[in-house]
Enzyme design. Structure first.
Site, PDB file in Angstrom:
ATOM      1  N   LYS A  38      14.908   6.314   7.771  1.00 30.13           N
ATOM      2  CA  LYS A  38      13.386   6.829   8.647  1.00 30.13           C
ATOM      3  C   LYS A  38      13.231   6.873   9.900  1.00 30.13           C
ATOM      4  O   LYS A  38      13.585   6.002  10.770  1.00 30.13           O
ATOM      5  CB  LYS A  38      12.415   5.767   8.084  1.00 30.13           C
ATOM      6  CG  LYS A  38      10.935   5.723   8.728  1.00 30.13           C
ATOM      7  CD  LYS A  38      10.168   4.574   8.254  1.00 30.13           C
ATOM      8  CE  LYS A  38       8.639   4.383   8.854  1.00 30.13           C
ATOM      9  NZ  LYS A  38       7.871   3.142   8.314  1.00 30.13           N
ATOM     10  N   LYS A  68      -3.627   1.331  13.065  1.00 26.59           N
ATOM     11  CA  LYS A  68      -3.168  -0.104  13.346  1.00 26.59           C
ATOM     12  C   LYS A  68      -3.888  -0.992  14.343  1.00 26.59           C
ATOM     13  O   LYS A  68      -4.463  -0.292  15.390  1.00 26.59           O
ATOM     14  CB  LYS A  68      -1.587  -0.252  13.640  1.00 26.59           C
ATOM     15  CG  LYS A  68      -0.645   0.254  12.423  1.00 26.59           C
ATOM     16  CD  LYS A  68       0.822   0.029  13.034  1.00 26.59           C
ATOM     17  CE  LYS A  68       1.849   0.314  11.706  1.00 26.59           C
ATOM     18  NZ  LYS A  68       1.479  -0.254  10.684  1.00 26.59           N
ATOM     19  N   GLU A 115       3.186   5.760   5.775  1.00 21.25           N
ATOM     20  CA  GLU A 115       3.892   7.013   6.090  1.00 21.25           C
ATOM     21  C   GLU A 115       5.206   7.013   5.943  1.00 21.25           C
ATOM     22  O   GLU A 115       5.822   8.168   5.671  1.00 21.25           O
ATOM     23  CB  GLU A 115       3.539   7.512   7.601  1.00 21.25           C
ATOM     24  CG  GLU A 115       4.488   7.051   8.640  1.00 21.25           C
ATOM     25  CD  GLU A 115       4.545   5.431   8.749  1.00 21.25           C
ATOM     26  OE1 GLU A 115       3.472   4.885   8.426  1.00 21.25           O
ATOM     27  OE2 GLU A 115       5.551   4.833   9.386  1.00 21.25           O
ATOM     28  N   ARG A 125       7.041   6.124   3.746  1.00 21.18           N
ATOM     29  CA  ARG A 125       7.588   6.527   2.018  1.00 21.18           C
ATOM     30  C   ARG A 125       7.163   8.141   1.686  1.00 21.18           C
ATOM     31  O   ARG A 125       8.067   8.605   1.277  1.00 21.18           O
ATOM     32  CB  ARG A 125       6.992   5.843   0.898  1.00 21.18           C
ATOM     33  CG  ARG A 125       5.380   5.846   1.122  1.00 21.18           C
ATOM     34  CD  ARG A 125       4.669   4.569   0.610  1.00 21.18           C
ATOM     35  NE  ARG A 125       4.847   3.618   1.116  1.00 21.18           N
ATOM     36  CZ  ARG A 125       4.097   2.412   0.899  1.00 21.18           C
ATOM     37  NH1 ARG A 125       3.573   2.141  -0.224  1.00 21.18           N
ATOM     38  NH2 ARG A 125       4.256   1.342   1.737  1.00 21.18           N
TER      39      ARG A 125
HETATM   40  N1  BES Z   1       6.386   0.733   9.883  1.00 21.07           N
HETATM   41  C1  BES Z   1       5.374   0.093   9.192  1.00 21.07           C
HETATM   42  C2  BES Z   1       5.994  -1.204   8.569  1.00 21.07           C
HETATM   43  C3  BES Z   1       6.179  -2.401   9.458  1.00 21.07           C
HETATM   44  C4  BES Z   1       5.159  -3.029   9.955  1.00 21.07           C
HETATM   45  C5  BES Z   1       7.406  -2.859  10.054  1.00 21.07           C
HETATM   46  C6  BES Z   1       5.147  -4.173  10.655  1.00 21.07           C
HETATM   47  C7  BES Z   1       7.425  -3.947  10.817  1.00 21.07           C
HETATM   48  C8  BES Z   1       6.443  -4.587  11.147  1.00 21.07           C
HETATM   49  C9  BES Z   1       4.921   0.868   7.842  1.00 21.07           C
HETATM   50  O1  BES Z   1       4.919   2.184   8.134  1.00 21.07           O
HETATM   51  C10 BES Z   1       3.750   0.529   7.534  1.00 21.07           C
HETATM   52  O2  BES Z   1       2.762   0.663   8.344  1.00 21.07           O
HETATM   53  N2  BES Z   1       3.543  -0.205   6.349  1.00 21.07           N
HETATM   54  C11 BES Z   1       2.203  -0.584   5.915  1.00 21.07           C
HETATM   55  C12 BES Z   1       2.184  -0.400   4.574  1.00 21.07           C
HETATM   56  C13 BES Z   1       0.651  -0.389   3.967  1.00 21.07           C
HETATM   57  C14 BES Z   1      -0.258   0.239   4.513  1.00 21.07           C
HETATM   58  C15 BES Z   1       0.749  -0.288   2.544  1.00 21.07           C
HETATM   59  C16 BES Z   1       2.547  -2.215   5.904  1.00 21.07           C
HETATM   60  O3  BES Z   1       3.266  -2.847   5.848  1.00 21.07           O
HETATM   61  O4  BES Z   1       1.153  -2.693   6.466  1.00 21.07           O
HETATM   62 ZN    ZN Z   2       5.866   2.918   9.853  1.00 22.63          ZN
HETATM   63 MN    MN Z   3       3.145   2.838   9.034  1.00 23.96          MN
END
Ligand code: BES
Ligand code: ZN
Ligand code: MN
Length: 495
Positions: free
Chosen positions: A251, A263, A335, A337
């Site tokens: 990724k 975010k 994003e 996935r």
């Molecule tokens: N890159 C993030 C995952 C992440 C978040 C890694 C915090 C490390 C610390 C990923 O793209 C993401 O935002 N995932 C979301 C998914 C959700 C919207 C289903 C998440 O984990 O909040």
């Molecule tokens: Zn991400």
């Molecule tokens: Mn994300």
């Protein structure tokens, strides 16, 4: 930094001219008649030193020893994990003391795991980030000698450890670069440079080509950014052409703002690390390019930014993936996935023996496993076992998570074949279930490194994980591939 391996007993080590000498003292330590032995034996007797990992005693210009300083470091039972703790403490205690030339002495019958840990811990602990500092004061260590009783027995393991350490460092350096430096374009350039240095095949595709292939999901994530996407294809051939490769998919979100599902601003800077999977694939190729094992390896890196914009993909938008499946994007922050699914479909064309994707995929995985073990999901038990074992051996561990079909329930959509999010509960598994829909044509594993790819707080920075795990796994795949007999002289573990 230069690493070398040398045969030295303690008397020999005492004669080595260097700025510092680290002597690892295990519970089983048997002192000889030399000066180093005496120093350690007296320190143990006087209870100024314990053989416990992490315990240290420093001495300045001790009599009969050529080193300017000696660090006695307890290392418990002398296995990899304890040696790692010991060397981390010892090298850490020497930071900013101007030590350029270091000798690390592993007395007695050191195991391969101990040598590997000593190399990894030295490289890790002495790393200094300077790329974007105006007055770069970099790493002090220049030459490190690992002294063992029988260097001949350790040559292969030592070379692997050194290459893995270089790969980890390469990944850390890329991971630490801010998003205005480490753009998708820059990742493409780094891949090209790697390919040139190691004689790898490399292709870097841009937005038009990726859209033309039909990667509608990847394209949708990238469309809100001014930075053009890149799709990197790296190939290393160390086995006959016809032999099925392992494919690594990383990724490469160079900044994840969340997009329209933006975010919170707290800690958003850490989303520059969202290309940790990509960095680990490049770091792994760096190591494999040095070691040149008899395997075939393909690396795929979908890379882009996830940004809010008038052109961004919006919650509720439906896109067509390369697989043909349509996806309802209910949350633009899920994003990772969306870019990985198209790369997983692309991987089919290599008829791989195994596909492993590596991604900072979910905050839920951080909640589940913290910063110690990466999340491992696999459709194949052999692949899962090999990755678990490689992680433990490389001190870069992971932990297997479930893939029951019930976890996919929440991904149902009224308007597309699948939605990109389910509920909050079991978030790391839900994400893996989404990916699994695109990975049905080969043995597949997914490493969620959201908790392990970087550290937060005062020690904020990329870890380079899971390069150690991946390199160890790949070296173990030699000979195992398509039943080719073991190379002569190569040691194979009983199954
Ligand atoms: N890159 C993030 C995952 C992440 C978040 C890694 C915090 C490390 C610390 C990923 O793209 C993401 O935002 N995932 C979301 C998914 C959700 C919207 C289903 C998440 O984990 O909040
Ligand atoms: Zn991400
Ligand atoms: Mn994300």
């Amino acid at each position: 930094m230069d690493f070398e391996l040398k045969t030295l007993d303690l008397a020999g080590a005492a004669r080595e001219k260097c700025d510092a000498l680290v002597l690892l003292v295990a519970e089983s330590f048997k002192p000889g008649k030399d000066a180093l032995s005496k120093l350690a034996a007296e320190a143990l007797k006087g209870r100024d030193l314990e053989a416990k990992p992490g315990k240290l005693l420093q001495a300045y210009r001790p009599a009969g020893i050529a080193a300017s300083r000696v660090v006695l470091a307890g290392c418990g039972d002398g296995t990899g994990k304890r040696v790692h703790t010991a060397v981390q403490a010892a090298v850490g205690s020497l930071r900013t003391s101007g030590v350029k030339r270091l000798v690390i002495c592993l007395p007695g019958k050191a195991g391969e795991d101990a040598v590997r840990a000593a190399v990894a811990a030295t490289a890790e602990t002495s790393y200094v980030y300077v790329a974007t500092k105006s007055k770069p004061e970099g790493r002090e260590l220049q030459r490190v000698t690992v002294a063992v009783e029988d260097a001949g027995r350790h040559e292969g393991g030592f070379a692997a450890a050194r290459a893995a350490a270089n790969g980890v460092e390469f990944a850390r350096e890329l991971g630490n670069l801010p998003a205005n430096h480490a753009t998708p374009t820059r990742l493409g350039e780094e891949a090209r440079k790697l390919a040139k240095a190691h004689g790898l095949h490399c292709e870097v595709l841009g937005p038009k080509e990726v859209a033309r292939i039909g990667m509608g999901s990847f394209t949708a994530v990238a469309q809100g950014s001014e930075q053009p996407l890149r799709f990197i294809v790296l190939k290393y051939q160390g086995a006959p052409q016809g032999e099925a490769p392992v494919v690594l998919v990383g990724k490469g979100i160079t900044f994840d703002s969340g997009g329209i599902s933006i975010k919170p601003s707290q800690d958003m800077d850490e989303m520059k690390f969202d290309m940790g999977g990509a960095a680990s694939v490049l770091g792994t190729f760096h190591a494999i390019g040095q070691l040149r094992p008899a395997i075939n390896l393909v690396g795929l890196i979908p890379s882009c930014e996830n940004m809010p914009d008038g052109r961004s993909v919006k919650p509720g938008d439906i896109v067509a993936s390369l697989s043909g499946q349509t996806i309802e994007i209910l949350n633009t922050d899920a994003e990772g996935r969306l870019i990985l699914c198209d790369a997983l479909t692309y991987a089919e064309r290599f008829k791989p023996r195994a596909v492993i994707d590596i991604a900072t995929l979910t905050g839920a995985c951080v909640v589940a496993l913290g910063a110690v073990r990466s999340g491992l999901f696999a459709t194949d038990d052999t692949l899962a076992r090999q990755l678990l074992e490689a992680g433990d051996a490389a001190l870069d561990p992971c932990w297997r998570m479930p893939l029951d079909d019930e976890y996919a329930e929440g991904l149902k959509s009224n308007f597309a074949d699948v939605a990109n999010v389910a509920g909050r509960a079991g978030g790391a598994v839900n994400a893996a279930k989404f990916l699994q829909r695109f990975a049905g044509k080969y043995p597949w594993a997914h490493l969620d490194i959201a908790g392990t790819a970087w550290k937060s707080g005062g020690a904020k920075g990329s870890t380079g994980r899971p390069v150690g795990l991946l390199v160890h796994y790949l070296l173990g795949q030699q000979d195992a591939a398509s039943g080719r007999p073991a190379r002569r002289g190569a040691k194979r573990k009983a199954a």
